[in-house]
Design a protein around this motif. Structure first.
Motif, PDB file in Angstrom:
ATOM      1  N   GLU A  89       0.820  -1.212   0.000  1.00 19.62           N
ATOM      2  CA  GLU A  89       0.000   0.000   0.000  1.00 19.62           C
ATOM      3  C   GLU A  89       0.855   1.264   0.000  1.00 19.62           C
ATOM      4  N   SER A  90       2.069   1.167   0.530  1.00 16.50           N
ATOM      5  CA  SER A  90       2.967   2.323   0.569  1.00 16.50           C
ATOM      6  C   SER A  90       4.303   1.915  -0.042  1.00 16.50           C
ATOM      7  N   TYR A  91       4.861   2.799  -0.850  1.00 17.19           N
ATOM      8  CA  TYR A  91       6.125   2.497  -1.530  1.00 17.19           C
ATOM      9  C   TYR A  91       6.923   3.782  -1.707  1.00 17.19           C
ATOM     10  N   GLU A  92       8.231   3.689  -1.463  1.00 16.66           N
ATOM     11  CA  GLU A  92       9.118   4.829  -1.683  1.00 16.66           C
ATOM     12  C   GLU A  92      10.438   4.326  -2.282  1.00 16.66           C
TER      13      GLU A  92
ATOM     14  N   SER B   7       5.512  -1.246   2.001  1.00 19.99           N
ATOM     15  CA  SER B   7       4.805  -1.553   3.241  1.00 19.99           C
ATOM     16  C   SER B   7       3.376  -1.955   2.908  1.00 19.99           C
TER      17      SER B   7
ATOM     18  N   LYS C 222       0.986  -1.281   4.817  1.00 22.53           N
ATOM     19  CA  LYS C 222       0.133  -0.258   5.444  1.00 22.53           C
ATOM     20  C   LYS C 222       0.100   0.986   4.571  1.00 22.53           C
ATOM     21  N   SER C 223      -1.007   1.644   4.521  1.00 30.94           N
ATOM     22  CA  SER C 223      -1.107   2.908   3.779  1.00 30.94           C
ATOM     23  C   SER C 223      -0.577   4.042   4.643  1.00 30.94           C
ATOM     24  N   GLY C 224       0.016   5.049   3.996  1.00 29.32           N
ATOM     25  CA  GLY C 224       0.556   6.199   4.729  1.00 29.32           C
ATOM     26  C   GLY C 224       1.673   5.829   5.676  1.00 29.32           C
ATOM     27  N   ALA C 225       2.471   4.860   5.312  1.00 27.13           N
ATOM     28  CA  ALA C 225       3.499   4.353   6.225  1.00 27.13           C
ATOM     29  C   ALA C 225       4.720   5.260   6.304  1.00 27.13           C
TER      30      ALA C 225
END
Length: 629
Positions: free
Chosen positions: A264-267, A285, A287-290
């Motif tokens: 849900e979260s990627y950077e 991750s 999780k969203s907004g991680a």
């Protein structure tokens, strides 16, 4: 509007001196005599610059500087550390406190302090003008404890990253170990669900870490996104075929399969070093907004530290690979020991010192190769020679020898230079025997051979003193040997045609072999490098250009080729031949030929005995002089 400056000194005299100077210069001066009051004023008044005494009570000037620079809301405040003592300890802490300057104020240098203050305030006023949001207004005096705690938390984190980076740099020779350390450190920063580290190497290197319950489809999607972001940032490459070297793929074990496995979260965090991206780090991750601003700040610091390490490791790997390629390329022409000397020796030093050394010289020549060359295309001849030389070269190297040069279809090898071992001549003899055995396996199917031609090789070996070293002009040098030993080895090799032998050696070689056998000393710990063979005294000859006779011996690689009776008859005939008893010697050579009619050496000696029985040589010393080379 006057520029605000906070002056924090517990010395009233020094506080008054500095404040008067700044006040006269037009600054709005704020005063504090301890660290807590100074921090309160800083949060409330938002000064552009702080001048603080290193030994300030409650919060020292050094700690004050670290709090300011480790706090996002305060970092755009300049800080100048001051001390009343001129010492290396104070200078060190001043230089390593993240402050903008270190100064020792006195009554006679206030103009210098003023110049430093003007420089720092101009810098931070410009920075503040460029800020899009005045985040400083969010701070209240009640936040002081939180500010101090977070400042030291950030510093603790940085020390953690730097410590692990230092440990990783100790493994700079191994990129895989560095990436493992990076992943270990990242797991301490953030509890990620998937990780990829992609290195800008050739070939590209990839490191993955993902949970066991992640589906193949989700993993493939994650990799595609990572590849795409890598390609977008690594602008030094023109084409990506993704034939990569997967150096690690670890699986994170998880309990149960109920967890969400969708990212849900990627950077993506590129490791930027000198405007060249040596690698990218990709974190996913479930999780969203991680990814909070604080986490992103930490990861930015992490990439800054590891960029230098990865860049150096890649540079070292590239340099190592280039050196290995150079070694491989030049090892075909130059002995490995000489390559090591060239690499390790300064340009101002002589690469190789000429010296006299005992060297066994082996020369192997293909019989009647001219007839083969005449019947085949040049490219086929070259292809076959490369194949043949490769086979022979491996055997020579296996026995501790070095190929000195290829002379047409002949090989000249050295045993004892540049590397020397015990019983070099014996090693050369063992190599010669294995070379003859290998000749039987040489594939000549692609060549057109003359009628009734059998592919054979003649080998001559001499062991003696030679001059070895880098010999040649300034433009080109060759590591080789020169001297009578080289000429004698060449003459000995040519005798194989006359005596019908495959291997002929001189007495010096035989002496070395006998010494090894007497001492029961193995040539090599590997059994396949030691061979059983028979040695037969063939003759005493004076080769062209030599006035002293040389004893020559036949090395018979097939111990079943001659019977003991044949060898005894040949030995008795040779003994009588040296005693000038030619008629009796002829009888023994005749008996030897009755046992083995194909032996050319026995037939040659019988012919000589018949000739010398009629025409006895004058002043004969038992040797035969050869006029051919």
């Amino acid at each position: 509007m006057k520029t605000k400056i906070l002056v924090a000194f517990n010395s009233k005299t020094m506080l008054s001196l500095i404040c008067d100077c700044l006040d006269e210069a037009g600054f709005e001066v704020l005063k504090a005599d301890n660290g807590i009051d100074a921090l309160n004023i800083l949060c409330k008044e938002n000064p552009v610059c702080v001048l603080t005494y290193m030994e300030l009570p409650q919060i020292s000037g050094f700690s004050f500087a670290r709090i300011i620079k480790n706090t996002p809301y305060l970092k755009n405040t300049g800080i100048i550390l001051c001390s009343t003592e001129d010492g290396s300890v104070y200078q060190f802490w001043g230089d390593n406190s993240k402050s903008d300057g270190f100064f020792i104020p006195r009554s006679d240098n206030m103009h210098e302090l003023l110049g430093l203050v003007n420089k720092v305030t101009e810098k931070y006023e410009q920075i503040r003008k460029e800020e899009t949001e005045p985040v400083h207004s969010k701070i209240s005096p009640d936040d002081i404890l939180d500010i101090v705690t977070k400042a030291y938390d950030k510093e603790l984190f940085e020390l953690f990253v730097i410590k692990n980076a230092f440990q990783a740099s100790c493994s700079v020779l191994n990129l895989k170990q560095i990436l493992e350390k990076m992943a270990q450190t990242l797991s301490g920063i953030y509890n990620y669900d998937s990780l990829a580290i992609i290195l800008n190497t050739d070939p590209i290197m990839e490191y993955y870490d993902y949970p066991s319950n992640m589906s193949k489809e989700d993993l493939d999607d994650f990799k595609k996104v990572c590849h795409s972001d890598f390609e977008e940032r690594i602008y030094t490459r023109k084409k990506f075929n993704w034939k990569t070297n997967l150096i690690q793929e670890e699986i994170i074990e998880v309990e149960g399969n109920s967890r969400n496995t969708k990212i849900e979260s990627y950077e993506c965090f590129p490791l930027d070093s000198n405007k060249i991206y040596p690698a990218t780090i990709h974190i996913g991750s479930f999780k969203s907004g991680a990814f909070t601003p604080r986490l992103e700040q930490r990861l930015d610091f992490f990439t800054t530290i590891y960029s230098m390490i990865i860049e150096k490791a890649i540079w070292f790997q590239n340099a190592t690979n280039a050196e290995e390629k150079m070694r491989k390329a030049f090892s075909r022409f130059i002995p490995s020991k000489i390559i090591d000397d060239i690499i390790s020796t300064n340009e101002s030093e002589q690469t190789s010192i000429e010296e006299k050394r005992q060297v066994a010289i082996l020369i192997a020549d293909i019989r009647n190769f001219t007839s083969i060359s005449e019947k085949n295309k040049p490219e086929e001849v070259v292809k076959f020679l490369n194949y043949y030389f490769s086979k022979m070269g491996l055997i020579i190297k296996k026995h501790g020898g070095t190929i000195d040069k290829f002379m047409g279809d002949a090989i000249m090898a050295l045993f004892g230079a540049p590397e020397s071992y015990r019983f070099n001549a014996s090693r050369a003899a063992n190599a010669a025997v294995e070379m003859i055995n290998e000749i039987e396996k040489i594939d000549t199917g692609n060549l057109i051979l003359p009628k009734d031609y059998k592919f054979t090789v003649g080998i001559g070996i001499h062991y003696g003193e030679s001059i070895v070293g880098a010999i040649g002009s300034e433009e080109k040098k060759e590591y080789t040997v020169i001297g009578d030993s080289v000429n004698l080895a060449s003459r000995i090799e040519s005798l194989t045609k006359i005596y019908g032998s495959k291997i002929i050696v001189t007495e010096n070689v035989k002496r070395d072999i006998d010494s090894r056998l007497k001492n029961r000393y193995p040539v090599n710990e590997k059994k396949d490098t030691d061979f059983n063979f028979i040695m037969r005294h063939l003759d005493n000859v004076k080769v062209k250009g030599k006035s002293v006779a040389t004893k020559i011996y036949d090395i018979i690689e097939d111990v079943n080729l001659y019977t003991d009776e044949f060898l005894e008859n040949y030995a008795k005939g040779l003994h009588l031949y040296f005693d000038r008893n030619f008629q009796t010697a002829a009888n023994y050579f005749s008996k030897a030929l009755e046992i083995c009619s194909t032996d050319r050496a026995a037939r040659l000696m019988l012919r000589r005995c018949d000739e010398f029985s009629v025409n006895v040589p004058e002043n004969w010393d038992g040797s035969f002089s050869l006029s051919i080379k």
